[in-house]
Design a protein around this motif. Structure first.
Motif, short mmCIF file in Angstrom:
data_model
loop_
_atom_site.label_atom_id
_atom_site.label_comp_id
_atom_site.label_asym_id
_atom_site.label_seq_id
_atom_site.Cartn_x
_atom_site.Cartn_y
_atom_site.Cartn_z
N GLY A 133 0.78 -1.23 0.00
CA GLY A 133 0.00 0.00 0.00
C GLY A 133 0.81 1.28 0.00
O GLY A 133 0.24 2.38 0.04
N LEU A 134 2.15 1.18 -0.07
CA LEU A 134 2.98 2.38 0.02
C LEU A 134 2.70 3.35 -1.13
O LEU A 134 2.54 4.55 -0.91
N LEU A 135 2.67 2.85 -2.38
CA LEU A 135 2.42 3.73 -3.52
C LEU A 135 1.04 4.38 -3.41
O LEU A 135 0.86 5.54 -3.77
N SER A 136 0.08 3.64 -2.89
CA SER A 136 -1.26 4.18 -2.71
C SER A 136 -1.25 5.34 -1.73
O SER A 136 -1.87 6.39 -1.96
N GLU A 137 -0.51 5.20 -0.64
CA GLU A 137 -0.42 6.26 0.37
C GLU A 137 0.30 7.49 -0.19
O GLU A 137 -0.14 8.63 0.03
N VAL A 138 1.39 7.28 -0.91
CA VAL A 138 2.12 8.38 -1.52
C VAL A 138 1.24 9.13 -2.51
O VAL A 138 1.17 10.36 -2.52
N SER A 139 0.53 8.38 -3.35
CA SER A 139 -0.34 8.97 -4.36
C SER A 139 -1.48 9.75 -3.72
O SER A 139 -1.88 10.81 -4.22
N HIS A 144 -4.14 14.85 -2.45
CA HIS A 144 -4.66 15.75 -1.42
C HIS A 144 -4.04 17.14 -1.52
O HIS A 144 -4.71 18.15 -1.28
N LEU A 145 -2.77 17.19 -1.91
CA LEU A 145 -2.05 18.45 -2.02
C LEU A 145 -2.21 19.08 -3.41
O LEU A 145 -1.48 20.01 -3.75
N LYS A 146 -3.14 18.57 -4.20
CA LYS A 146 -3.42 19.11 -5.54
C LYS A 146 -2.21 19.02 -6.47
O LYS A 146 -1.91 19.95 -7.22
N CYS A 147 -1.52 17.90 -6.41
CA CYS A 147 -0.38 17.65 -7.28
C CYS A 147 -0.75 16.59 -8.31
O CYS A 147 -1.28 15.53 -7.95
N SER A 148 -0.47 16.86 -9.56
CA SER A 148 -0.75 15.90 -10.62
C SER A 148 0.53 15.16 -10.99
O SER A 148 1.55 15.79 -11.28
N VAL A 149 0.48 13.83 -10.95
CA VAL A 149 1.66 13.01 -11.30
C VAL A 149 1.72 12.88 -12.81
O VAL A 149 0.88 12.22 -13.42
N GLY A 343 -5.46 12.78 -9.43
CA GLY A 343 -5.99 11.75 -8.54
C GLY A 343 -6.15 10.39 -9.17
O GLY A 343 -6.53 9.43 -8.48
N LEU A 344 -5.86 10.27 -10.49
CA LEU A 344 -6.02 8.98 -11.16
C LEU A 344 -5.13 7.91 -10.52
O LEU A 344 -5.58 6.81 -10.21
N LEU A 345 -3.85 8.23 -10.32
CA LEU A 345 -2.93 7.25 -9.73
C LEU A 345 -3.37 6.86 -8.33
O LEU A 345 -3.29 5.69 -7.95
N SER A 346 -3.87 7.82 -7.57
CA SER A 346 -4.35 7.53 -6.22
C SER A 346 -5.54 6.58 -6.25
O SER A 346 -5.60 5.62 -5.46
N ASP A 347 -6.48 6.81 -7.17
CA ASP A 347 -7.65 5.94 -7.26
C ASP A 347 -7.29 4.52 -7.67
O ASP A 347 -7.78 3.54 -7.09
N VAL A 348 -6.42 4.40 -8.66
CA VAL A 348 -6.04 3.07 -9.15
C VAL A 348 -5.30 2.27 -8.09
O VAL A 348 -5.60 1.11 -7.82
N PHE A 428 -15.08 5.58 -12.41
CA PHE A 428 -14.16 5.50 -13.54
C PHE A 428 -14.88 5.72 -14.86
O PHE A 428 -14.33 6.33 -15.77
N LYS A 429 -16.10 5.21 -14.98
CA LYS A 429 -16.83 5.40 -16.24
C LYS A 429 -17.06 6.88 -16.51
O LYS A 429 -16.94 7.36 -17.63
N SER A 430 -17.38 7.64 -15.46
CA SER A 430 -17.68 9.05 -15.64
C SER A 430 -16.44 9.85 -16.00
O SER A 430 -16.54 10.99 -16.39
N ARG A 431 -15.26 9.25 -15.88
CA ARG A 431 -14.03 9.97 -16.16
C ARG A 431 -13.27 9.33 -17.31
O ARG A 431 -12.06 9.34 -17.35
N SER A 432 -14.03 8.73 -18.22
CA SER A 432 -13.46 8.21 -19.48
C SER A 432 -12.35 7.22 -19.23
O SER A 432 -11.29 7.30 -19.84
N PHE A 433 -12.59 6.28 -18.32
CA PHE A 433 -11.59 5.25 -18.07
C PHE A 433 -11.67 4.24 -19.20
O PHE A 433 -12.57 3.41 -19.24
N VAL A 434 -10.74 4.34 -20.15
CA VAL A 434 -10.91 3.66 -21.43
C VAL A 434 -10.46 2.22 -21.43
O VAL A 434 -11.21 1.32 -21.79
N ASN A 435 -9.23 1.97 -21.03
CA ASN A 435 -8.66 0.64 -21.29
C ASN A 435 -7.79 0.21 -20.13
O ASN A 435 -6.96 0.96 -19.67
N PHE A 436 -8.01 -0.98 -19.65
CA PHE A 436 -7.21 -1.49 -18.54
C PHE A 436 -6.84 -2.92 -18.83
O PHE A 436 -7.67 -3.82 -18.71
#
Length: 443
Positions: A133-139, A144-149, A343-348, A428-436
Motif C-alpha cells: 500500500g505504500l504507492l497508494s499512500e504516496v499517491s 490531497h495536495l493538488k499535485c498531478s503526477v 488523482g487517477l494514480l491515487s484511485d487506481v 471511472f466510467k464518468s471519467r473516461s476510463f478507457v482501457n485497462f
C-alpha cells in the motif's frame, strides 16, 4: 583547483575536436541484427553514455564487444528492435548517428545524470522501507495536495523502495514554486515513507531538476544499501544471478563474469552500476542471443588498481546482483491507458490495495493528455494473484481487456456482478476510463 579542472576540461574538448567520434551503422554485416560501431576518444563514463542512448530507444543489445585501452574507445553492438528485427527506421538510425557522432562532441553532458533545471514540473525522489500500500499512500498525499503526477517510476528490492516522480501544480499545470507547499509535500511524504519502521531511514528530495530516471533509481537504491542482504536470506540462492570476480594478475585487471536470465536493459543496469561504483571497463564481451546472457568485463578502479580485498570483491558481487534484480518483474502485469486527471494514480492504487495487492514496480507516463501506466503487482501475503482478485479489479474499473502472458489459459469475465462494481464503476466510467489491460508475467 578550479583553474586546473577548467584546463582539463578544455584539453578534453580540444582532444575530442581533433579526434571526433565516428559511428558506422551496418545492416548487411550480420544476418539477424544491425551492427553499430562506435569509435571515440576515451573518457570515464563514455561506455554508459553509448549504452544509455541505445537503451533509451528500447533497442535490444544481443552482442557487444568493447575495448577502451589507452586513449581510444572502440565498441561494436549487435542490436535489434523489440520484435527481434533489424533496425531500419531512418529516424532512429539518424538519431543514433547524431547522438553518438561528431555532433554530440560538446553535448554529452546532456545525457548525463547531472540535474538540469525545469519549470515544466517538480521532481520528487523518494527512498524508504517497502510495504503493502505504500504507492497508494504516496499517491493519496499528492492528490490531497493538488499535485498531478505526470511521470513516475517506482522500483522495489530487498524490502526497500525508491521512486522518481515528476509532478505539476493542479492549478497552473507547471512546476510547483510555492516554498510552503514544497515544504509541506516533503514533510508529508517523508512521514509516509517512515511509517512504523524506525530501523531504516527514509528520504525525500524535492527539486526542479531533470535526471535520467533509471540511472537515478540505481543511484538512489545503491545509496540506500539495498544490496545488503539479511543473514537468513539464503532460500533464494539458486535464483540469484551467477556473478564472480577474480583478479588477472598478469594484466592487472579484475575480471567480472555474469550469467543470468536475459532481459531488456540488462547491459545498461550492469554498466550503470560499475560506472557509479567508480570502476572503468577496459574490455568486455557480451552475448545475449539466447535466453541466458553471458557477460564478461575486464575492469579497474578509477585509481588504476584491480580489486584489492575480499571485502571489495564481495561488495561488487552484491551490488551487481542487486542491479540485475531491481528490474526483474514477477507477478501480475497491469497496463492502463486512459484520459489523465488529477488523482487517477491515487484511485487506481487504492483499488489495488483494497484487493490486497502490493505494487512491486511501476511506470507512469502521460502523453498528450493520456495516462499510460504499467504496474507489476503481487498478493500482499506473498501468494500468486488469483482469478477472483483479477475479476474484482476488472469489474471495479469497468471496461477492461485481460490477457495472461506465458499461459495458454484465457481468463474469462466473472459470471456474477461484484459489489465493488457499484462502488467504483461509476467513478471511472464518468471519467473516461478507457482501457485497462492485465498481463501475468514471470520474467
Amino acid at each position: 583547483m578550479s583553474f586546473s579542472n577548467d584546463m582539463d576540461d578544455e584539453y578534453e574538448k580540444l582532444f575530442r575536436r581533433l579526434n571526433p567520434p565516428r559511428v558506422v551503422i551496418d545492416n548487411e554485416a550480420c544476418k539477424n541484427a544491425t551492427v553499430i560501431r562506435v569509435d571515440s576518444a576515451n573518457k570515464h563514463g563514455i561506455l554508459l553514455e553509448v549504452v544509455q542512448v541505445l537503451t533509451d530507444l528500447n533497442l535490444i543489445i544481443t552482442k557487444a564487444y568493447i575495448s577502451s585501452d589507452g586513449g581510444w574507445f572502440m565498441d561494436v553492438f549487435n542490436v535489434t528492435d523489440h520484435d527481434g528485427n533489424k533496425v531500419t527506421d531512418e529516424a532512429i538510425l539518424d538519431y543514433i548517428t547524431k547522438s553518438l557522432g561528431p555532433e554530440s562532441c560538446f553535448t554529452s553532458s546532456m545525457r548525463s545524470v547531472g540535474v538540469k533545471q525545469s519549470m515544466d514540473h517538480t521532481a520528487i525522489e523518494l527512498t524508504g522501507s517497502d510495504r503493502p500500500g505504500l504507492l497508494s499512500e504516496v499517491s493519496a498525499v499528492l492528490a490531497h495536495l493538488k499535485c498531478s503526477v505526470v511521470n513516475a517510476e517506482v522500483w522495489t528490492h530487498n524490502m526497500r523502495a525508491a521512486a522518481v516522480m515528476q509532478v505539476t501544480d493542479e492549478e497552473t499545470g507547471s512546476a510547483i514554486t510555492d516554498p510552503e507547499k514544497l515544504s509541506r509535500i516533503k514533510e508529508l511524504l517523508c512521514n509516509v515513507l517512515k511509517g512504523s519502521n524506525k530501523s531504516r531511514g527514509a528520504k525525500t528530495v524535492v527539486s526542479h531538476g531533470v535526471t535520467h530516471t533509471e540511472r537515478r533509481l540505481h543511484q538512489m537504491m545503491f545509496a540506500d544499501r539495498d544490496y545488503e542482504r539479511a543473514n537468513n536470506d539464503e532460500l533464494d540462492e539458486k535464483q540469484r544471478p551467477d556473478v564472480s570476480v577474480v583478479n588477472w594478475y598478469d594484466k592487472d585487471y579484475s575480471v567480472v563474469t555474469i550469467r543470468s536470465k536475459d532481459r531488456p536493459k540488462l547491459l545498461f543496469d550492469i554498466v550503470c552500476t560499475l560506472t557509479d561504483m567508480d570502476y572503468v571497463v577496459f574490455h568486455a564481451n557480451i552475448d545475449a542471443e539466447g535466453p541466458e546472457a553471458h557477460q564478461e568485463y575486464y575492469i579497474k578502479h578509477v585509481d588504476g588498481s584491480p580489486v584489492k580485498s575480499e571485502a571489495e570483491r564481495q561488495r561488487i558481487i552484491q551490488c551487481l546482483e542487486a542491479a540485475i534484480e531491481r528490474r526483474v518483474s514477477e507477478g501480475l502485469k497491469l497496463e492502463l491507458c486512459t484520459t489523465d486527471r488529477v488523482g487517477l494514480l491515487s484511485d487506481v492504487t487504492r483499488i489495488f490495495r483494497e484487493n490486497s495487492l502490493t505494487v512491486t514496480r511501476a511506470e507512469v507516463t502521460t502523453r498528450a493528455g493520456k495516462a499510460v501506466n504499467t504496474f507489476y503487482v503481487s498478493d500482499a501475503s506473498g501468494y500468486p494473484v488469483d482469478n477472483k482478485t483479477i475479476d474484482s479489479i476488472r469489474q471495479a474499473i469497468g471496461q477492461t481487456i485481460l490477457k495472461v502472458k506465458g499461459n495458454s489459459e484465457e481468463l474469462k469475465p466473472a459470471s456474477q456482478e461484484s459489489p465493488t462494481r457499484f462502488l467504483f464503476g461509476g467513478l471511472f466510467k464518468s471519467r473516461s476510463f478507457v482501457n485497462f489491460g492485465l498481463v501475468r508475467s514471470y520474467s
